[in-house]
Design a protein around this motif. Sequence first.
Motif, short mmCIF file in Angstrom:
data_model
loop_
_atom_site.label_atom_id
_atom_site.label_comp_id
_atom_site.label_asym_id
_atom_site.label_seq_id
_atom_site.Cartn_x
_atom_site.Cartn_y
_atom_site.Cartn_z
N LEU A 33 -4.15 11.73 -7.41
CA LEU A 33 -4.09 10.29 -7.70
C LEU A 33 -4.44 9.46 -6.46
CD1 LEU A 33 -0.84 10.13 -9.89
CD2 LEU A 33 -3.22 10.14 -10.66
N ASN A 34 -4.57 10.11 -5.33
CA ASN A 34 -4.97 9.40 -4.11
C ASN A 34 -6.24 10.03 -3.52
OD1 ASN A 34 -4.76 7.48 -2.01
ND2 ASN A 34 -3.52 8.86 -0.75
N GLY A 61 0.61 -0.86 -5.73
CA GLY A 61 1.03 0.48 -5.29
C GLY A 61 1.96 1.16 -6.27
N GLN A 87 -7.37 4.12 -15.82
CA GLN A 87 -7.38 3.71 -14.41
C GLN A 87 -7.52 4.94 -13.51
OE1 GLN A 87 -4.80 0.15 -13.67
NE2 GLN A 87 -4.16 0.51 -15.78
N ASP A 88 -6.42 5.46 -12.97
CA ASP A 88 -6.54 6.68 -12.17
C ASP A 88 -6.93 7.87 -13.06
OD1 ASP A 88 -5.86 5.65 -9.64
OD2 ASP A 88 -3.74 5.66 -10.15
N ILE A 139 1.93 0.69 -14.95
CA ILE A 139 1.14 0.96 -13.75
C ILE A 139 0.64 -0.36 -13.19
CG2 ILE A 139 -1.00 1.29 -15.09
CD1 ILE A 139 -1.85 3.41 -13.01
N ASP A 140 0.59 -0.49 -11.88
CA ASP A 140 -0.09 -1.61 -11.22
C ASP A 140 -0.60 -1.08 -9.89
OD1 ASP A 140 -0.91 -3.87 -9.79
OD2 ASP A 140 0.48 -5.16 -10.91
N ARG A 141 -1.84 -0.66 -9.90
CA ARG A 141 -2.38 0.01 -8.71
C ARG A 141 -2.42 -0.93 -7.51
NH1 ARG A 141 -7.86 1.54 -10.86
NH2 ARG A 141 -8.15 3.43 -9.64
N GLU A 142 -2.72 -2.21 -7.76
CA GLU A 142 -2.80 -3.16 -6.63
C GLU A 142 -1.46 -3.29 -5.93
OE1 GLU A 142 -4.57 -6.96 -7.49
OE2 GLU A 142 -6.17 -5.97 -8.63
N LYS A 190 2.23 3.46 -8.98
CA LYS A 190 1.24 4.43 -9.48
C LYS A 190 1.54 4.93 -10.88
CE LYS A 190 -1.77 6.15 -7.10
NZ LYS A 190 -3.22 5.81 -7.08
N PHE A 232 3.25 3.85 -2.06
CA PHE A 232 3.21 4.25 -3.47
C PHE A 232 4.62 4.31 -4.06
CE2 PHE A 232 -0.55 6.68 -1.71
CZ PHE A 232 -1.50 5.82 -2.23
N ASP A 282 0.81 -1.22 0.00
CA ASP A 282 0.00 0.00 0.00
C ASP A 282 0.85 1.27 0.00
OD1 ASP A 282 0.87 -0.26 2.64
OD2 ASP A 282 -0.95 0.64 3.47
#
Lengths: 322, 352
Positions: free
Chosen positions: B73-74, A106, B109-110, A101-104, A108, A58, A56
């Motif tokens: 972005l958050n 973290g 996505q974001d 990107i890979d949001r899961e 960003k 970034f 979690d």
Amino acid sequence: MTDHRAVNLLRSMKRIRLVEETIAERYAEWKMRCPTHLCTGQETVGAAVGQVLRPDDFALSTHRSHGHYLGKGGDLKRMLAEIYLKGTGCSGGKGGSMHLIDREAGFKGSTAIVGGTIPLAVGLGLSIALKGSDQISCVFFGDGAVEEGVFYESVSFAALKQLPVLFVCENNFYSVYTPVAKRQPAGRAIHALAAAMGVNARHGDGNDPLAVLDQVEAAVAEIRSGGGPRFLEFETYRWREHCGPNYDNHIGYRTEAEFLAWKERDPVLRLEAELLARGAVTGEQVAAMTDTINEEIAAAFLFAEQSPFPAPEELHAQVFKQ
Amino acid sequence: MSRIITYAKAINEAYFQAMEQDPAVICFGLGIDDPKGVFGTTLGLQDRFGSARVFDMPTAENGMTGVAIGASLNGIRPVMCHQRLDFFLLALDQLVNNAAKWHYMFGGQDSVPITIRLIIGRGWGQGPTHSQNLQALFAHIPGLKVVMPTTAEDAKGLLLASIFDDNPVVFIEHRWLHNLEGHVPEEACRTPLGKAATVREGRDLTMVSFSYMTIEALHALDVLEKQGISCELIDLRSIKPLDWPTVFASVRKTGRLLALDTGPEFCSVAAEVVARVGMECFDALRQAPQRLALPDVPTPSSPSLKKVFYQRSEDIVQAVGGMLGRELSVAELEQQRTWPLDVPGEWFRGPF
């Protein structure tokens, strides 16, 4: 340091190395049709930082981001599919190698304008402070980025607001073909610039994996406990050309001797030798580790190759969030 | 319930209501908490919402734009402001390379829900680097929304809509509108982005305008009406997305187009309006569309040069006369101007 963590670091570094070298090997097939900046030789920092950060936390990165993305836990299949510009890629084929990107995980995002993601990491740090969580925002960049104005603007604001940001500079001595000696005055250290702006800054050998891991762990612990931003500079070296699959020591901007000296200091082999010597792993275990990684890579390449390209109507989709 | 307040007060009210509605809304900008409060638009915000959500910033336009993007972005909704558009040019890297394309280049996505308030102007010797009207520059970039409210009500409604839009919005205010008064609803009204307003209906000609030029056009319309010419006036409100159906429908009705612009004419918003109308409504046009924008020179400072640089209601009347082949009088407009040409009215005493 526990052997468990060191072995995980070895696995992550080997995985990055083997992915990059497989891309280099297969690039000539002309199926990966985008500019690709490989990090062979400088796997340590991305792997070590990724291992210390939580999912979690970034991370943001640059054009040379494969190692940072994979180290942070980014999905390999979706990264390769992105480099193949397929609809199943992590950016739906709209980004390519320079926009992962890979949001899961973290991770960003990575972008291709030098220094461009540094203020975004500070903004993510601001969002963490506003929300009062104990996350950390990390940004990777190179020695060229510290020549951009936005670097100073960003580091200065992180210092002003004491934001939970980890700045990680991989100094590989070249901005494309231009050596650092032509760009920055002699005797001035990059980490000293950050320190002068009021950020606690340290530096180390980026090809000494266990030392890097120690330094990253210390910095992350300090940020996590409310100590404000930290800046780490690691010296390292990219083996292959700035962009593309080849070696380019013959074209004249750097020497074969310089490259060979760094290759002697191969961080993957170094860590492997250290762990073998102290009995943290056996030769058989290393061989099995390599086999497992190669199987994963082969499956990921197959996934990327077999995935469809984005449908033409995707051109107009996602310009705006609806 | 609505009451009469100024455009600047309407902006201020939009901030208060947005920040009350959503704790994720923050705002920052150089001088945002100083005694003048960005022409009165940000007064009282820090007292009400605290210095974590409302803060002054370093003189670092590009970096701070990146900070806004990163925070967005958050889940944060930053509202930045710049007292002059010209300074924001330092931030084109972050705006164009990151904010405009983050949603697209990472496959939807974001997204980047930031609002950037920029103030433009004319007159008072502001000159080449303190009053540029560069809306077309922003409108040219795919992935950005650009809005330019004219009335106090739209200033409030469009700012609220911009803040709660999930995309980057460049919100451009004309300094000469800040003191304009109008009916503004007390509630947190939102004016939809991408919808033009038909300010005045008419038969003979369509004027497509926005921001301060709509005010000059309104003065022109009264004088034209007295000379038997009925013009339809469309205030775009949003430059991008642009409300083409409203523009096309009006031109199809009147058969004539005069596009007005506050910026330089080459590749202007007016140029785009003329081009699209020419392509889409050619059969309905009774004559070639025209535009009135600024000449392609940097903004001069001296009043004598500004006089021939900026377009006023008199120029609009004469442009309409030229299109209709009529000699029209502008005497009434000239008599109305009891104050110098380089200020918006007697209320304006400088210094900026």
